[in-house]
Motif scaffolding. Structure first.
Motif, short mmCIF file in Angstrom:
data_model
loop_
_atom_site.label_atom_id
_atom_site.label_comp_id
_atom_site.label_asym_id
_atom_site.label_seq_id
_atom_site.Cartn_x
_atom_site.Cartn_y
_atom_site.Cartn_z
N PRO C 309 39.49 -0.16 4.00
CA PRO C 309 38.58 -0.81 4.96
C PRO C 309 38.16 0.18 6.04
N ILE C 310 36.94 0.02 6.53
CA ILE C 310 36.52 0.79 7.68
C ILE C 310 36.39 -0.16 8.86
N GLU C 311 36.48 0.38 10.01
CA GLU C 311 36.45 -0.44 11.21
C GLU C 311 35.19 -1.32 11.21
N ALA C 312 35.38 -2.61 11.41
CA ALA C 312 34.25 -3.53 11.30
C ALA C 312 33.43 -3.58 12.58
N ASP C 313 34.11 -3.43 13.68
CA ASP C 313 33.43 -3.62 14.96
C ASP C 313 33.07 -2.25 15.55
N ARG C 314 31.94 -1.71 15.05
CA ARG C 314 31.60 -0.35 15.47
C ARG C 314 30.37 -0.39 16.38
N SER C 315 30.33 0.52 17.32
CA SER C 315 29.11 0.65 18.08
C SER C 315 28.76 2.13 18.17
N ILE C 316 27.47 2.39 18.30
CA ILE C 316 26.99 3.77 18.26
C ILE C 316 26.94 4.35 19.66
N SER C 425 26.83 8.88 -1.94
CA SER C 425 27.41 10.06 -1.29
C SER C 425 27.97 9.66 0.07
N THR C 426 28.83 10.54 0.60
CA THR C 426 29.37 10.23 1.92
C THR C 426 28.30 10.49 2.97
N VAL C 427 28.57 9.97 4.15
CA VAL C 427 27.67 10.16 5.28
C VAL C 427 27.47 11.65 5.53
N LEU C 428 28.58 12.39 5.49
CA LEU C 428 28.51 13.84 5.73
C LEU C 428 27.62 14.53 4.70
N GLN C 429 27.83 14.18 3.42
CA GLN C 429 27.02 14.81 2.37
C GLN C 429 25.54 14.48 2.56
N ASN C 430 25.25 13.23 2.96
CA ASN C 430 23.86 12.86 3.21
C ASN C 430 23.24 13.75 4.27
N VAL C 431 23.99 14.00 5.32
CA VAL C 431 23.44 14.82 6.40
C VAL C 431 23.29 16.26 5.94
N MET C 432 24.27 16.75 5.15
CA MET C 432 24.19 18.13 4.68
C MET C 432 22.96 18.37 3.81
N LEU C 465 28.49 18.08 10.86
CA LEU C 465 29.44 17.36 11.72
C LEU C 465 28.92 17.29 13.16
N LEU C 466 28.27 18.38 13.55
CA LEU C 466 27.70 18.41 14.90
C LEU C 466 26.59 17.38 15.03
N ALA C 467 25.72 17.34 14.02
CA ALA C 467 24.61 16.39 14.06
C ALA C 467 25.14 14.96 14.06
N LEU C 468 26.20 14.72 13.29
CA LEU C 468 26.78 13.38 13.24
C LEU C 468 27.39 13.00 14.58
N ARG C 469 28.02 13.98 15.21
CA ARG C 469 28.57 13.70 16.53
C ARG C 469 27.45 13.35 17.50
N CYS C 470 26.36 14.06 17.38
CA CYS C 470 25.22 13.83 18.27
C CYS C 470 24.71 12.39 18.15
N VAL C 471 24.55 11.89 16.93
CA VAL C 471 23.99 10.53 16.76
C VAL C 471 25.09 9.47 16.81
N GLY C 472 26.32 9.87 16.99
CA GLY C 472 27.39 8.89 17.17
C GLY C 472 27.99 8.35 15.89
N LEU C 473 27.91 9.13 14.81
CA LEU C 473 28.47 8.66 13.54
C LEU C 473 29.63 9.53 13.06
N ALA C 474 30.16 10.39 13.96
CA ALA C 474 31.18 11.34 13.53
C ALA C 474 32.37 10.64 12.87
N GLY C 475 32.72 9.46 13.37
CA GLY C 475 33.88 8.76 12.84
C GLY C 475 33.69 8.27 11.41
N LEU C 476 32.44 8.25 10.93
CA LEU C 476 32.15 7.71 9.60
C LEU C 476 31.81 8.81 8.60
N ALA C 477 32.07 10.07 8.96
CA ALA C 477 31.60 11.19 8.14
C ALA C 477 32.02 11.08 6.68
#
Lengths: 286, 238, 583
Positions: C309-316, C425-432, C465-477
């Motif tokens: 499971p991933i955290e259900a109550d997420r905010s960006i 694909s994972t979130v990270l792979q999508n960004v890559m 990872l940097l870009a994901l941190r910027c948009v607030g999705l680092a935890g879901l990489a």
């Protein structure tokens, strides 16, 4: 010589044209290209030979039973391989689901019928390989009958117009309250009948052979690619032209050259005119 | 109430468009549905007639639960949807287009219904044997409305019937709405041309971002200011 | 370490394969040899079918070509006999060339057409093998090549094939975990996004078709050796089906899955004699079941991570402080200029003589009613549509039409109205994927995991990872992208676009479907991006967002500019208000 080429060309071309129409009828109702189109043609020949040649039924009974069985296979295609994947059409899962069903049909036939070509009984006793041989005339007649029949269906009957409506704008047809699912099943039954008719009529030409399905899948698709998806007139003209081209190349240069030539023409046309020679413009991607 | 919608939610895939929409329409009432692009008007109409599955809420029409009716059941019940973009069948003749709208009707009634619908639009009655594709945009829109009329609707949903039409034709199409009101047919009209829509309506709903943000009588004062506020939001007022 | 854990199942399989000859008999060794040879072909075809999603159903043709090339060259019936390894090299060449020839139509043809092309090609190759009797022996066939000692023994040949299979596993895994592998999956699941990221479809697909053809050619040579005698009957369409279905049953985008499936499908008919006849039927049933019930195949069954499971109550929460590092050094003084653009669809003018200037460092809003040409304008700038008249330039340099894959190199990135994401694909792979053009290594370097490949990977990972941190999705990489909420996908697309280090960012309705708080985060992110010097073109319906963050606003109506100016000017512009309110 020329007459023989022309006659055999028109005969095999008529079969390709009918398989092309089979593809189109299924496509128009569902936007799905189905690998079962060629298998329906193969089944028309095998079932005809089984009903008439093996079971000894009267020709007319065998004919009706064959078409009914092929219509049933058509409906089965819709239920098993098409309807479940319609929701995600853009993933093209139908290519795999219809391929799987086509393979099942082909293998089942190979195992339960025969892996060797079997004779198809003469229906009218007109044989001998000459100009009067029924094996040339039956496919041509079948093709003509389908052209006339479809014309009547689309122009004179309400269900035919509903087929056209669904082919043109499925969403608008649904919004209008047309029974889209039933019409789609009816289309697949119709496709089954046309494919079965093609196979039955060409039974003496191609024999009752399980591998005909794959052959017809490809050669029946060429006229569709030439004529543009869903364009029946294009498929008929393309099919007849393909038949004459193939038979001419066959007589003049031999079978291998004919196969290579057909394949090359197919590739070249597709690359130059991906929408077919009579085709519609491309869809928007973004 | 002829139509009673409660808490409708619907969307496309993961994208939720409607977030709990309530709406009521009485018999014979003409209601305008306004709102900026992307507000969810078209989605609401589609969800009402089963062209789009509901993810929540309920639709009752004439007291009947429409949840499993689908587009066909809706049309049979008299909840008739004329979709946006005058999507008539271009390969078929005008009469064939109307004949398809009469698909579910008894064979003997079809002719009469088609004549009824054509009587409303003499412009296309004159072209009854022409193909749908040969009509002008305005005529195609009339044909689309006529398709809806063939069903003798109790509530007709018109999605932007004036889009892309010249002002004269807009008046022509909206005039038909007035006639329908006079004849006691309820209409839900999605329109961009607010004033023209209001002129033929009893009431108005406005949507923004998947919710109803305004419900009012069509002749209420200061309606424009209230609409403007509802669309552009309070925050941006400079 | 994750890499070790990933490699473990492969090590286990190949270790078991090594032990097999010691604990069983020659018969099973031969079966295992066949599985290894099939895997040489399937592992490479996997990149075509499983990764790039190209439905090459007739790949047995390449096996046939390889088998005949090797056998003919070794037998010496057209020219003096050739060394068997040279002959295998020739088979790779023939297979590779044929792979490219058959594969290239895939660039223009839709799925079913392409499937048919490969099917047709397979038929032709068999017919030629039958008819060209002088060379191929026709229906009678010819003797297969023989390996030199010690590879001529059953055990020796098995070890050779096994080693090659292991090598193929390694190189295809390298590609799969490189920017090329990710780009292939992007072509499969989000091809317009791939093009906008600068991925060249012809080059990449050409490479994998060449590779898959070459490996199939080599497999053909080995197959002929194993069979010791070949005729056209050995290369039935059933074999093609086995290869193709092994990949789909194994799972698209996986390597372990297809490996397991290849072993199982090769072994299955040996399990019970009656299955031999019914094997293809069985494969077909399996395929249908997979397609209808378990599209992920074996790989999805083995993917335990995605069931956590991933955290259900997420905010960006956006972190704009990392933007200088992300966007460093890609500034432009030149604006994007559109002059006199005209574009029609089927007689309807979608854009009717539009001039537009998007300045760097500014947020430029583009609003207007439905059908006014906003998204169409964006598609013209990003090269998807070819206008009938007018010019699109970056400063004075024209931007090529019909060439969306060139935009990333010009520093123009975009997002889409409907997020174009690779769900598997994972979130990270999508960004890559967005950084594909920043890599330096070649396809071959990735195959062999050479230093530049490793450097590219480390760099892309860091940037992503940097870009994901910027948009607030680092935890879901590391989460599969299809598990994200719709609003998160919008931010994911922005992160992917940031990988281009854009001088211009084109956003197509980024706020659609977002909550009030999320729109606020989005607004501050867009503002911050523009303050770094990147020009933003924002197509949006949310008038409040437009008025809040834009420096310039252009209002379109019926494909023309209705008004242009600052938000304050537009807000009170009578024609705009009436276009919106419709009176």
């Amino acid at each position: 010589m020329l007459t023989a080429i022309l006659l055999s060309g028109l005969a095999v071309g008529a079969v390709y044209a009918l398989i092309g129409v089979t593809y189109n009828v299924m496509f128009s109702a569902s936007r799905v290209m189905s690998f079962t189109a060629g298998q329906l043609g193969m089944l028309g020949g095998v079932l005809g030979a089984a009903f008439i040649g093996v079971l000894g039924l009267p020709a007319i009974a065998g004919f009706v039973l064959t078409l009914a069985a092929c219509a049933a296979i058509g409906v089965l295609t819709e239920i098993i391989a098409v309807r479940p994947v319609l929701k995600s059409l853009e993933q093209h899962l139908y290519v795999l689901s219809t391929l799987a069903l086509a393979l099942m049909i082909q293998q089942f036939t190979a195992i339960t019928w025969s892996t060797e070509p079997q004779p198809f009984p003469s229906l009218f006793g007109l044989q001998g390989g000459g100009v009067g041989d029924e094996k040339f005339w039956l496919p041509i007649l079948a093709c003509a009958a389908v052209v006339v029949g479809l014309e009547f269906l689309y122009r004179r009957t309400l269900i035919g117009r509903a087929f056209l409506a669904i082919a043109e704008d499925n969403f608008a047809a649904r919004a209008l309250g047309l029974p889209e699912r039933n019409l789609r099943m009816a289309s697949y039954a119709l496709a089954g009948v046309i494919g079965g008719l093609a196979g039955f009529a060409s039974g003496q030409l191609f024999l009752a052979f399980f591998a005909n399905g794959a052959m017809l899948n490809f050669l029946g698709f060429v006229p569709v690619a030439l004529g543009g998806l869903g364009n029946n007139r294009g498929a008929i003209i393309g099919g007849l032209a393909l038949g004459i081209f193939q038979q001419s190349a066959n007589f003049l240069f031999g079978g291998v050259f004919a196969s290579v030539a057909v394949f090359s023409v197919f590739i070249i046309v597709l690359l130059l005119a991906p929408q077919g020679l009579f085709g519609a413009p491309a869809q928007r991607r973004v | 109430m002829l139509l009673d919608i409660r808490g409708i939610a619907a969307g496309y895939g993961k994208i939720a468009v409607l977030h709990g929409v309530d709406m009521k329409i009485g018999a014979g009432e003409v209601v305008s549905l306004l709102g900026p692009n992307g507000a969810g008007k078209t989605t609401l109409l589609r969800a009402m007639t089963g062209l789009l599955p509901l993810t929540g809420g309920s639709v009752h029409f004439g007291g009947q639960d429409m949840r499993d009716a689908g587009p066909r059941g809706s049309a049979q019940a008299g909840l008739v949807h004329v979709v946006e973009g005058h999507r008539v069948f271009t390969q078929l003749s005008v009469t064939d287009n109307l004949l398809l709208a009469a698909y579910d009707l008894p064979r003997r009634d079809r002719g009469q219904r088609i004549e009824e619908a054509l009587a409303v639009f003499p412009e296309i009655a004159a072209k009854r044997n022409d193909r749908g594709g040969a009509l002008s945009g305005g005529q195609q829109q009339m044909l689309a409305v006529a398709q809806g009329l063939v069903r003798r609707p109790r509530l007709l949903l018109l999605d932007e019937p004036s889009a892309g039409l010249s002002p004269v034709l807009v008046d022509r199409v909206l005039g038909v709405v007035s006639d329908l009101r006079a004849a006691g047919t309820a209409v839900l009209l999605v329109e961009q041309l607010i004033d023209k829509a209001l002129a033929v309506s009893d009431r108005v709903y406005a949507m923004a971002q998947g919710r109803v943000v305004l419900e009012a009588k069509a002749d209420e004062p200061e309606l424009h200011q209230r609409l403007e506020q509802a669309y552009f939001g309070e925050t941006s007022r400079a | 370490m994750g890499l070790l854990k990933q490699a473990l199942p492969f090590v286990g399989i190949f270790a078991a394969a090594l032990i097999l000859p010691l604990v069983s008999n020659d018969y099973w060794t031969l079966i295992a040899t066949r599985a290894a040879i099939y895997w040489v072909l399937v592992s490479a075809l996997n990149l075509v079918v499983g990764f790039a999603g190209q439905l090459a159903i007739g790949w047995v043709a390449m096996l046939t070509l390889g088998a005949y090339t090797t056998s003919v060259l070794v037998a010496g019936n057209v020219m003096p006999p050739v060394n068997v390894f040279l002959a295998l090299g020739a088979a790779a060449l023939v297979g590779g060339v044929a792979g490219v020839i058959v594969g290239l139509p895939a660039l223009r043809l839709r799925t079913f057409y392409f499937a048919m092309t490969t099917l047709g090609f397979a038929t032709i190759v068999t017919q030629i093998a039958l008819a060209w009797q002088d060379v191929t022996g026709g229906g009678i066939g010819l003797v297969g090549p023989v390996m030199p000692a010690p590879l001529d023994s059953i055990f020796g040949f098995y070890l050779f094939c096994l080693a090659l299979a292991a090598f193929c596993t390694w190189i295809t895994a390298n590609v799969a975990h490189s920017r090329f592998g990710r780009s292939l999956v992007a072509i499969r699941d989000a091809d317009v996004a791939a093009e906008s990221a600068g991925i060249s479809k012809p080059l990449l697909l050409g490479s994998v078709f060449l590779f898959a053809g070459a490996m199939a050619g080599i497999a053909g040579g080995l197959f002929a050796t194993l069979q010791s005698y070949i005729s056209p009957e050995a290369f039935t369409f059933d074999l093609s089906v086995l290869f193709f279905i092994a990949i789909l049953i194994g799972g698209r985008g996986s390597i372990l899955g297809p490996l397991i499936a290849t072993i199982v499908l090769t072994w299955l008919p040996e399990f019970a004699a009656p299955l031999v006849a019914w094997s293809t039927f069985l494969y077909a049933v399996l395929l249908l079941v997979i397609v209808l019930a378990a599209p992920g195949g074996i790989a999805a069954l083995l993917d335990f991570r995605s069931r956590r499971p991933i955290e259900a109550d997420r905010s960006i929460v956006v972190h704009t402080d990392v933007l200088p590092e992300i966007l460093a050094g890609r500034l432009s003084a030149d604006p994007i200029l559109l002059k006199g653009i005209v574009l029609s669809f089927g007689g309807v003018r979608a854009i009717d003589g539009l001039d537009l200037q998007v300045e760097p460092g500014q947020v430029h809003g583009l609003i207007g009613p439905n059908g006014s040409g906003k998204t169409t304008t964006l598609n013209v700038i990003s090269g998807f549509y070819h206008p009938e008249a007018g010019s699109v330039t970056l400063g004075t340099a024209p931007l090529p039409m019909d060439a969306p894959q060139t935009r990333a190199a010009s520093g123009i990135a975009r997002t889409f109205q409907t997020p174009r994401i690779i769900g598997e694909s994972t979130v990270l792979q999508n960004v890559m994927v967005g950084g594909a053009i920043n890599g330096k290594g070649s396809f071959v370097e990735s195959l062999l995991a050479l230093p530049r490949h490793r450097h590219d990977e480390a760099m892309l990972r860091h940037d992503a990872l940097l870009a994901l941190r910027c948009v607030g999705l680092a935890g879901l990489a590391e989460v599969r992208a299809d598990r994200l909420q719709h609003s998160e996908l919008r931010f994911l697309e922005i992160a992917r676009a940031l990988m281009v280090r854009p001088r211009f960012l084109l956003l197509d309705e980024p706020a659609a479907g977002l909550s009030g708080d999320e729109i606020h985060s989005l607004g501050s992110l867009i503002r911050a991006i523009s303050r770094q010097g990147t020009g933003v073109l924002l197509v949006e319906h949310h008038a409040d967002l437009i008025f809040e963050i834009c420096d310039q606003v252009t209002v379109l109506n019926l494909g023309r500019e209705l008004a242009a100016g600052t938000p304050a000017e537009i807000r009170v512009h009578s024609e705009v208000v009436s276009a919106y309110l419709g009176s």
